[in-house]
Motif scaffolding. Structure first.
Motif, PDB file in Angstrom:
ATOM      1  N   VAL A 106       0.954  -1.107  -0.099  1.00  0.00           N
ATOM      2  CA  VAL A 106      -0.066   0.276  -0.010  1.00  0.00           C
ATOM      3  C   VAL A 106       0.769   1.356  -0.228  1.00  0.00           C
ATOM      4  N   PRO A 107       0.875   2.018  -1.109  1.00  0.00           N
ATOM      5  CA  PRO A 107       1.765   3.198  -1.175  1.00  0.00           C
ATOM      6  C   PRO A 107       1.275   4.463  -0.364  1.00  0.00           C
ATOM      7  N   ALA A 108       2.266   5.329   0.219  1.00  0.00           N
ATOM      8  CA  ALA A 108       1.820   6.558   0.922  1.00  0.00           C
ATOM      9  C   ALA A 108       1.482   7.677  -0.145  1.00  0.00           C
ATOM     10  N   ILE A 109       0.293   8.298  -0.173  1.00  0.00           N
ATOM     11  CA  ILE A 109       0.094   9.171  -1.054  1.00  0.00           C
ATOM     12  C   ILE A 109       0.013  10.446  -0.370  1.00  0.00           C
ATOM     13  N   ASP A 110       0.905  11.363  -0.938  1.00  0.00           N
ATOM     14  CA  ASP A 110       1.193  12.688  -0.715  1.00  0.00           C
ATOM     15  C   ASP A 110       1.638  12.799   0.989  1.00  0.00           C
ATOM     16  N   ALA A 111       2.250  11.687   1.529  1.00  0.00           N
ATOM     17  CA  ALA A 111       2.812  11.550   2.696  1.00  0.00           C
ATOM     18  C   ALA A 111       2.007  11.562   3.887  1.00  0.00           C
ATOM     19  N   GLY A 112       0.681  11.013   3.296  1.00  0.00           N
ATOM     20  CA  GLY A 112      -0.494  11.168   4.493  1.00  0.00           C
ATOM     21  C   GLY A 112      -0.096  10.030   5.495  1.00  0.00           C
ATOM     22  N   PRO A 113      -0.910  10.090   6.611  1.00  0.00           N
ATOM     23  CA  PRO A 113      -0.836   8.859   7.654  1.00  0.00           C
ATOM     24  C   PRO A 113      -1.471   7.439   6.956  1.00  0.00           C
ATOM     25  N   LYS A 114      -2.466   7.844   6.339  1.00  0.00           N
ATOM     26  CA  LYS A 114      -3.147   6.657   5.782  1.00  0.00           C
ATOM     27  C   LYS A 114      -3.568   6.813   4.248  1.00  0.00           C
ATOM     28  N   THR A 115      -3.821   5.674   3.498  1.00  0.00           N
ATOM     29  CA  THR A 115      -4.196   5.540   2.253  1.00  0.00           C
ATOM     30  C   THR A 115      -5.422   5.002   1.944  1.00  0.00           C
ATOM     31  N   SER A 116      -6.506   5.807   1.150  1.00  0.00           N
ATOM     32  CA  SER A 116      -7.544   5.081   0.890  1.00  0.00           C
ATOM     33  C   SER A 116      -7.326   4.062  -0.271  1.00  0.00           C
ATOM     34  N   VAL A 117      -7.910   2.539   0.179  1.00  0.00           N
ATOM     35  CA  VAL A 117      -7.410   1.532  -0.866  1.00  0.00           C
ATOM     36  C   VAL A 117      -8.935   0.900  -1.222  1.00  0.00           C
ATOM     37  N   THR A 118      -9.150   0.908  -2.478  1.00  0.00           N
ATOM     38  CA  THR A 118     -10.450   0.332  -2.885  1.00  0.00           C
ATOM     39  C   THR A 118     -10.030  -0.984  -3.506  1.00  0.00           C
ATOM     40  N   ILE A 119     -10.601  -2.100  -2.990  1.00  0.00           N
ATOM     41  CA  ILE A 119     -10.643  -3.428  -3.511  1.00  0.00           C
ATOM     42  C   ILE A 119     -11.741  -3.662  -4.352  1.00  0.00           C
ATOM     43  N   GLY A 120     -11.482  -4.037  -5.532  1.00  0.00           N
ATOM     44  CA  GLY A 120     -12.550  -4.401  -6.553  1.00  0.00           C
ATOM     45  C   GLY A 120     -12.631  -5.881  -6.763  1.00  0.00           C
ATOM     46  N   PHE A 121     -13.653  -6.748  -7.074  1.00  0.00           N
ATOM     47  CA  PHE A 121     -13.665  -7.993  -7.314  1.00  0.00           C
ATOM     48  C   PHE A 121     -15.106  -8.464  -7.737  1.00  0.00           C
ATOM     49  N   GLN A 122     -15.145  -9.602  -8.539  1.00  0.00           N
ATOM     50  CA  GLN A 122     -16.346 -10.258  -8.749  1.00  0.00           C
ATOM     51  C   GLN A 122     -16.807 -11.189  -8.222  1.00  0.00           C
ATOM     52  N   ALA A 123     -18.024 -11.496  -7.598  1.00  0.00           N
ATOM     53  CA  ALA A 123     -18.714 -12.575  -6.642  1.00  0.00           C
ATOM     54  C   ALA A 123     -19.703 -12.977  -7.264  1.00  0.00           C
ATOM     55  N   LYS A 124     -20.232 -14.180  -6.880  1.00  0.00           N
ATOM     56  CA  LYS A 124     -21.267 -14.960  -7.417  1.00  0.00           C
ATOM     57  C   LYS A 124     -21.586 -15.900  -6.492  1.00  0.00           C
ATOM     58  N   ASN A 125     -23.150 -16.460  -6.363  1.00  0.00           N
ATOM     59  CA  ASN A 125     -23.413 -17.445  -5.636  1.00  0.00           C
ATOM     60  C   ASN A 125     -22.850 -18.896  -6.070  1.00  0.00           C
ATOM     61  N   ASN A 126     -22.630 -19.457  -5.123  1.00  0.00           N
ATOM     62  CA  ASN A 126     -22.173 -21.024  -5.346  1.00  0.00           C
ATOM     63  C   ASN A 126     -23.017 -21.841  -5.772  1.00  0.00           C
ATOM     64  N   ASN A 127     -23.388 -22.285  -6.781  1.00  0.00           N
ATOM     65  CA  ASN A 127     -24.530 -23.281  -6.966  1.00  0.00           C
ATOM     66  C   ASN A 127     -24.283 -24.725  -7.333  1.00  0.00           C
ATOM     67  N   HIS A 128     -23.011 -24.864  -6.806  1.00  0.00           N
ATOM     68  CA  HIS A 128     -22.589 -26.445  -6.929  1.00  0.00           C
ATOM     69  C   HIS A 128     -23.574 -27.352  -6.258  1.00  0.00           C
ATOM     70  N   PRO A 129     -23.738 -28.411  -7.004  1.00  0.00           N
ATOM     71  CA  PRO A 129     -24.919 -29.449  -6.384  1.00  0.00           C
ATOM     72  C   PRO A 129     -24.696 -29.997  -4.814  1.00  0.00           C
ATOM     73  N   ASP A 130     -23.431 -29.856  -4.380  1.00  0.00           N
ATOM     74  CA  ASP A 130     -23.116 -30.106  -2.940  1.00  0.00           C
ATOM     75  C   ASP A 130     -23.471 -29.026  -2.087  1.00  0.00           C
ATOM     76  N   CYS A 131     -23.927 -27.772  -2.510  1.00  0.00           N
ATOM     77  CA  CYS A 131     -23.877 -26.527  -1.545  1.00  0.00           C
ATOM     78  C   CYS A 131     -25.326 -26.691  -1.111  1.00  0.00           C
ATOM     79  N   PRO A 132     -25.769 -26.231   0.250  1.00  0.00           N
ATOM     80  CA  PRO A 132     -26.740 -26.338   1.127  1.00  0.00           C
ATOM     81  C   PRO A 132     -27.728 -25.105   0.121  1.00  0.00           C
ATOM     82  N   LYS A 133     -28.900 -25.724  -0.061  1.00  0.00           N
ATOM     83  CA  LYS A 133     -29.572 -24.882  -0.845  1.00  0.00           C
ATOM     84  C   LYS A 133     -30.296 -23.370  -0.168  1.00  0.00           C
TER      85      LYS A 133
END
Length: 207
Positions: A106-133
């Motif tokens: 995580v980089p320092a931005i403008d020498a600030g004490p904290k950096t705003s970090v955005t995590i992006g990803f894709q998510a989906k319901n797991n519909n494998h036959p063994d999954c509780p319905k």
């Protein structure tokens, strides 16, 4: 709702990610800086399109760039995961509560004490036959150094997945002390199956 709560509200869109690279965008006067993610779409280890590699435990280093947390996780091949772009996905539960983590810089931005970090990803319901319905598939995203600052997600149930019947792009935002930090995706389910996750990205801006 406070401004902080608004910033942390789950962002859901039906737009597929066209590239794993985080685009350079403007946030006020700041420009987003990409944070490198290793193996963001879980292509190592490669699994047959219709197959899955199950019960990968904490002492197994086959998922390049990621360390397994908890019991174990599964890797789903592209067809099994219902992806159309050749990428793969991780099931955050193998046969019990699991998760994954990766050390990111995580980089320092403008020498600030904290950096705003955005995590992006894709998510989906797991519909494998063994999954509780009828079990809600839940997980959270956090940095290990600040587990109280976590963002919770649910992709609903196999029988009622809502928008998570298909892959959805979601984000989580954190204020992080610069340095090498452990990004974690952690299941909140017991037993077989949790949500499927892929195409992880990260970017940094001034808070």
């Amino acid at each position: 709702m406070s401004r902080r709560q608004l910033r942390r509200t789950l962002c859901v869109t039906a737009t597929a990610i066209g590239s794993l690279a985080t685009a350079t965008t403007s946030a006020g006067a700041a420009t987003a800086q990409e944070i490198a993610i290793t193996n963001p779409a879980f292509l190592q280890p490669r699994v047959g399109p219709n197959n899955l590699l199950n019960n990968i435990g904490p002492n197994d280093n086959r998922i390049t760039g990621w360390r397994v947390l908890g019991a174990n996780v599964d890797i789903y091949g592209t067809t099994r995961a219902e992806l159309t772009d050749g990428y793969q996905a991780v099931d955050l539960n193998g046969n019990n509560t699991g998760g994954i983590e990766q050390a990111v810089s995580v980089p320092a931005i403008d020498a600030g004490p904290k950096t705003s970090v955005t995590i992006g990803f894709q998510a989906k319901n797991n519909n494998h036959p063994d999954c509780p319905k009828t079990t809600e598939q839940k997980f959270h995203v956090q940095f290990a150094e600040d587990p109280g600052d976590r963002v919770n997600f649910t992709v609903h149930t196999v029988t009622s997945p809502g928008p998570y019947r298909t892959w959805q792009h979601v984000t989580a935002q954190f204020n992080v002390v610069p340095g090498v930090r452990l990004l974690q995706f952690v299941s909140d389910n017991a037993g077989y199956c949790s949500a499927l996750v892929t195409k992880v990205t990260a970017s940094a801006t001034r808070p």
